[in-house]
Every structure is written in C-alpha cells, then in structure tokens.
Design a protein around this motif. Structure first.
Motif, PDB file in Angstrom:
ATOM      1  N   LYS A  61      15.133  14.388 -47.785  1.00  0.00           N
ATOM      2  CA  LYS A  61      15.143  14.738 -46.370  1.00  0.00           C
ATOM      3  C   LYS A  61      13.781  14.397 -45.774  1.00  0.00           C
ATOM      4  CE  LYS A  61      16.658  18.090 -43.163  1.00  0.00           C
ATOM      5  NZ  LYS A  61      17.867  18.788 -42.906  1.00  0.00           N
ATOM      6  N   VAL A  62      13.801  13.689 -44.658  1.00  0.00           N
ATOM      7  CA  VAL A  62      12.582  13.249 -43.995  1.00  0.00           C
ATOM      8  C   VAL A  62      12.242  14.234 -42.882  1.00  0.00           C
ATOM      9  CG1 VAL A  62      11.543  11.364 -42.682  1.00  0.00           C
ATOM     10  CG2 VAL A  62      13.157  10.855 -44.501  1.00  0.00           C
ATOM     11  N   ALA A  63      10.970  14.572 -42.791  1.00  0.00           N
ATOM     12  CA  ALA A  63      10.527  15.509 -41.762  1.00  0.00           C
ATOM     13  C   ALA A  63      10.633  14.873 -40.378  1.00  0.00           C
ATOM     14  CB  ALA A  63       9.085  15.919 -42.024  1.00  0.00           C
ATOM     15  N   ALA A  64      10.938  15.679 -39.394  1.00  0.00           N
ATOM     16  CA  ALA A  64      11.047  15.200 -38.014  1.00  0.00           C
ATOM     17  C   ALA A  64       9.670  14.823 -37.485  1.00  0.00           C
ATOM     18  CB  ALA A  64      11.673  16.276 -37.141  1.00  0.00           C
ATOM     19  N   LYS A  65       9.615  13.745 -36.706  1.00  0.00           N
ATOM     20  CA  LYS A  65       8.355  13.304 -36.090  1.00  0.00           C
ATOM     21  C   LYS A  65       8.319  13.591 -34.591  1.00  0.00           C
ATOM     22  CE  LYS A  65       7.442   9.446 -39.188  1.00  0.00           C
ATOM     23  NZ  LYS A  65       7.202   8.013 -39.290  1.00  0.00           N
ATOM     24  N   TYR A  66       9.502  13.711 -33.995  1.00  0.00           N
ATOM     25  CA  TYR A  66       9.576  13.875 -32.545  1.00  0.00           C
ATOM     26  C   TYR A  66      10.457  15.070 -32.208  1.00  0.00           C
ATOM     27  CZ  TYR A  66       8.014   9.038 -32.923  1.00  0.00           C
ATOM     28  OH  TYR A  66       7.320   7.910 -33.248  1.00  0.00           O
ATOM     29  N   ARG A  67      10.080  15.809 -31.135  1.00  0.00           N
ATOM     30  CA  ARG A  67      10.873  16.960 -30.686  1.00  0.00           C
ATOM     31  C   ARG A  67      11.042  16.880 -29.181  1.00  0.00           C
ATOM     32  NH1 ARG A  67       8.666  21.186 -33.178  1.00  0.00           N
ATOM     33  NH2 ARG A  67      10.426  21.388 -34.564  1.00  0.00           N
ATOM     34  N   ASN A  68      12.255  17.157 -28.732  1.00  0.00           N
ATOM     35  CA  ASN A  68      12.554  17.229 -27.308  1.00  0.00           C
ATOM     36  C   ASN A  68      12.121  18.618 -26.839  1.00  0.00           C
ATOM     37  OD1 ASN A  68      13.670  17.441 -24.755  1.00  0.00           O
ATOM     38  ND2 ASN A  68      15.642  16.578 -25.349  1.00  0.00           N
ATOM     39  N   PRO A  69      11.104  18.716 -25.971  1.00  0.00           N
ATOM     40  CA  PRO A  69      10.619  20.035 -25.562  1.00  0.00           C
ATOM     41  C   PRO A  69      11.642  20.834 -24.762  1.00  0.00           C
ATOM     42  CG  PRO A  69       9.515  18.296 -24.310  1.00  0.00           C
ATOM     43  CD  PRO A  69      10.365  17.623 -25.340  1.00  0.00           C
ATOM     44  N   THR A  70      12.586  20.150 -24.143  1.00  0.00           N
ATOM     45  CA  THR A  70      13.589  20.837 -23.334  1.00  0.00           C
ATOM     46  C   THR A  70      14.644  21.530 -24.193  1.00  0.00           C
ATOM     47  OG1 THR A  70      13.303  19.101 -21.688  1.00  0.00           O
ATOM     48  CG2 THR A  70      15.204  20.540 -21.420  1.00  0.00           C
ATOM     49  N   THR A  71      15.186  20.797 -25.179  1.00  0.00           N
ATOM     50  CA  THR A  71      16.294  21.336 -25.978  1.00  0.00           C
ATOM     51  C   THR A  71      15.890  21.743 -27.384  1.00  0.00           C
ATOM     52  OG1 THR A  71      16.916  19.154 -26.806  1.00  0.00           O
ATOM     53  CG2 THR A  71      17.945  19.880 -24.743  1.00  0.00           C
ATOM     54  N   GLY A  72      14.751  21.243 -27.860  1.00  0.00           N
ATOM     55  CA  GLY A  72      14.336  21.532 -29.224  1.00  0.00           C
ATOM     56  C   GLY A  72      14.911  20.574 -30.241  1.00  0.00           C
ATOM     57  N   ASP A  73      15.713  19.603 -29.784  1.00  0.00           N
ATOM     58  CA  ASP A  73      16.266  18.598 -30.699  1.00  0.00           C
ATOM     59  C   ASP A  73      15.133  17.801 -31.323  1.00  0.00           C
ATOM     60  OD1 ASP A  73      18.802  19.390 -29.997  1.00  0.00           O
ATOM     61  OD2 ASP A  73      19.120  17.747 -28.575  1.00  0.00           O
ATOM     62  N   THR A  74      15.336  17.368 -32.578  1.00  0.00           N
ATOM     63  CA  THR A  74      14.315  16.590 -33.264  1.00  0.00           C
ATOM     64  C   THR A  74      14.873  15.246 -33.708  1.00  0.00           C
ATOM     65  OG1 THR A  74      14.880  17.581 -35.388  1.00  0.00           O
ATOM     66  CG2 THR A  74      13.106  18.627 -34.115  1.00  0.00           C
ATOM     67  N   TRP A  75      13.948  14.332 -34.023  1.00  0.00           N
ATOM     68  CA  TRP A  75      14.291  12.996 -34.518  1.00  0.00           C
ATOM     69  C   TRP A  75      13.220  12.578 -35.506  1.00  0.00           C
ATOM     70  CZ3 TRP A  75      12.543   7.861 -32.347  1.00  0.00           C
ATOM     71  CH2 TRP A  75      13.227   6.797 -32.951  1.00  0.00           C
ATOM     72  N   THR A  76      13.627  11.972 -36.610  1.00  0.00           N
ATOM     73  CA  THR A  76      12.694  11.571 -37.655  1.00  0.00           C
ATOM     74  C   THR A  76      11.958  10.288 -37.336  1.00  0.00           C
ATOM     75  OG1 THR A  76      14.360  10.292 -38.830  1.00  0.00           O
ATOM     76  CG2 THR A  76      14.123  12.621 -39.445  1.00  0.00           C
ATOM     77  N   GLY A  77      12.445   9.525 -36.374  1.00  0.00           N
ATOM     78  CA  GLY A  77      11.855   8.230 -36.084  1.00  0.00           C
ATOM     79  C   GLY A  77      12.557   7.111 -36.827  1.00  0.00           C
ATOM     80  N   ARG A  78      13.579   7.455 -37.570  1.00  0.00           N
ATOM     81  CA  ARG A  78      14.358   6.472 -38.309  1.00  0.00           C
ATOM     82  C   ARG A  78      15.719   6.308 -37.650  1.00  0.00           C
ATOM     83  NH1 ARG A  78      13.488   7.798 -44.697  1.00  0.00           N
ATOM     84  NH2 ARG A  78      11.240   7.465 -44.737  1.00  0.00           N
ATOM     85  N   GLY A  79      16.231   5.107 -37.719  1.00  0.00           N
ATOM     86  CA  GLY A  79      17.547   4.846 -37.161  1.00  0.00           C
ATOM     87  C   GLY A  79      17.505   4.702 -35.653  1.00  0.00           C
ATOM     88  N   LYS A  80      18.683   4.740 -35.063  1.00  0.00           N
ATOM     89  CA  LYS A  80      18.806   4.572 -33.616  1.00  0.00           C
ATOM     90  C   LYS A  80      18.206   5.784 -32.906  1.00  0.00           C
ATOM     91  CE  LYS A  80      22.233   3.723 -30.059  1.00  0.00           C
ATOM     92  NZ  LYS A  80      23.652   3.602 -29.751  1.00  0.00           N
ATOM     93  N   PRO A  81      17.321   5.558 -31.939  1.00  0.00           N
ATOM     94  CA  PRO A  81      16.716   6.695 -31.227  1.00  0.00           C
ATOM     95  C   PRO A  81      17.741   7.446 -30.382  1.00  0.00           C
ATOM     96  CG  PRO A  81      15.743   4.597 -30.510  1.00  0.00           C
ATOM     97  CD  PRO A  81      16.810   4.284 -31.494  1.00  0.00           C
ATOM     98  N   PRO A  82      17.608   8.761 -30.296  1.00  0.00           N
ATOM     99  CA  PRO A  82      18.533   9.529 -29.466  1.00  0.00           C
ATOM    100  C   PRO A  82      18.277   9.247 -27.982  1.00  0.00           C
ATOM    101  CG  PRO A  82      16.867  10.953 -30.447  1.00  0.00           C
ATOM    102  CD  PRO A  82      16.666   9.597 -31.014  1.00  0.00           C
ATOM    103  N   LYS A  83      19.245   9.574 -27.164  1.00  0.00           N
ATOM    104  CA  LYS A  83      19.168   9.273 -25.726  1.00  0.00           C
ATOM    105  C   LYS A  83      17.982   9.956 -25.049  1.00  0.00           C
ATOM    106  CE  LYS A  83      24.024   8.321 -25.193  1.00  0.00           C
ATOM    107  NZ  LYS A  83      24.495   7.257 -24.442  1.00  0.00           N
ATOM    108  N   TRP A  84      17.592  11.125 -25.520  1.00  0.00           N
ATOM    109  CA  TRP A  84      16.518  11.851 -24.855  1.00  0.00           C
ATOM    110  C   TRP A  84      15.149  11.196 -25.033  1.00  0.00           C
ATOM    111  CZ3 TRP A  84      12.940  13.559 -28.357  1.00  0.00           C
ATOM    112  CH2 TRP A  84      13.357  13.849 -29.645  1.00  0.00           C
ATOM    113  N   ILE A  85      15.028  10.237 -25.965  1.00  0.00           N
ATOM    114  CA  ILE A  85      13.742   9.584 -26.184  1.00  0.00           C
ATOM    115  C   ILE A  85      13.774   8.095 -25.838  1.00  0.00           C
ATOM    116  CG2 ILE A  85      13.957   8.872 -28.591  1.00  0.00           C
ATOM    117  CD1 ILE A  85      11.160  10.105 -29.050  1.00  0.00           C
ATOM    118  N   GLN A  86      14.961   7.560 -25.625  1.00  0.00           N
ATOM    119  CA  GLN A  86      15.084   6.130 -25.335  1.00  0.00           C
ATOM    120  C   GLN A  86      14.375   5.774 -24.033  1.00  0.00           C
ATOM    121  OE1 GLN A  86      19.276   5.231 -25.334  1.00  0.00           O
ATOM    122  NE2 GLN A  86      19.376   5.065 -27.552  1.00  0.00           N
ATOM    123  N   GLY A  87      13.600   4.681 -24.077  1.00  0.00           N
ATOM    124  CA  GLY A  87      12.933   4.167 -22.890  1.00  0.00           C
ATOM    125  C   GLY A  87      11.755   5.001 -22.412  1.00  0.00           C
ATOM    126  N   GLN A  88      11.307   5.940 -23.227  1.00  0.00           N
ATOM    127  CA  GLN A  88      10.187   6.786 -22.823  1.00  0.00           C
ATOM    128  C   GLN A  88       9.025   6.610 -23.800  1.00  0.00           C
ATOM    129  OE1 GLN A  88      11.031  10.787 -21.593  1.00  0.00           O
ATOM    130  NE2 GLN A  88      13.232  10.392 -21.626  1.00  0.00           N
TER     131      GLN A  88
END
Length: 96
Positions: A61-88
């Motif tokens: 399991k890879v630790a999350a590198k990014y967190r959405n401050p609004t919802t608390g969702d996280t992303w490891t930075g691997r794979g397709k980026p989630p919509k909340w971080i795309q283009g930002q």
C-alpha cells in the motif's frame, strides 16, 4: 453411419478410458517423484519453496501524497488523477 445413441455410448467408453489412463499416469508420476525425493533426500521446502521469493504478487500500500482539503479525499500520485486535482497546481494539495 453411426446413430446418435451409438455415438453417446462410444463417448462414455472413451471417457472411462480417459479417466483410467489419467489415474494410471498420475500414479506413475507420483511414484517417479517419490523416488526422486527419496534418492536425493529432498524436503517439501526444496520442492515447494516458500512464497517469499514471489514479491510481484505482494501488494504494498502506497501512502497518499495529495489530499483534497474540501472533502478529505486522498490520492497517491499514481495512476489517473482524480477530478478534484486535474488541471490544478498539485503543490497546494501536497500532504505535508
């Protein structure tokens, strides 16, 4: 020309012959393996080593590198980026 019932009977006979031949050959293979194990003094570990060498099947399991401050969702930075971080700018989402 064979009838349907004759062909079914032939199939039954063939299936029984296949089953018998398989059992016979399995018994021969097991006897051969047992002979080799006894001849060389092999252990189960020699023949079937533990799964420690198969690291590709272990999921780390890879630790999350990014967190959405609004919802608390996280992303490891691997794979397709989630919509909340795309283009930002990802720097503002880095977990520090």
């Amino acid at each position: 020309m064979s009838t349907y019932k004759e062909l079914l009977k032939q199939r039954e006979v063939l299936e029984q012959q296949i089953k018998d031949a398989r059992q016979r050959e399995i018994a021969q293979a097991v006897a051969q393996v047992r002979g080799l194990v006894a001849e060389f003094g092999l252990t189960a570990q020699d023949v079937f080593p533990s799964g420690k060498t198969r690291t590709s099947s272990v999921h780390v399991k890879v630790a999350a590198k990014y967190r959405n401050p609004t919802t608390g969702d996280t992303w490891t930075g691997r794979g397709k980026p989630p919509k909340w971080i795309q283009g930002q700018d990802r720097a503002k989402f880095v977990i520090g």
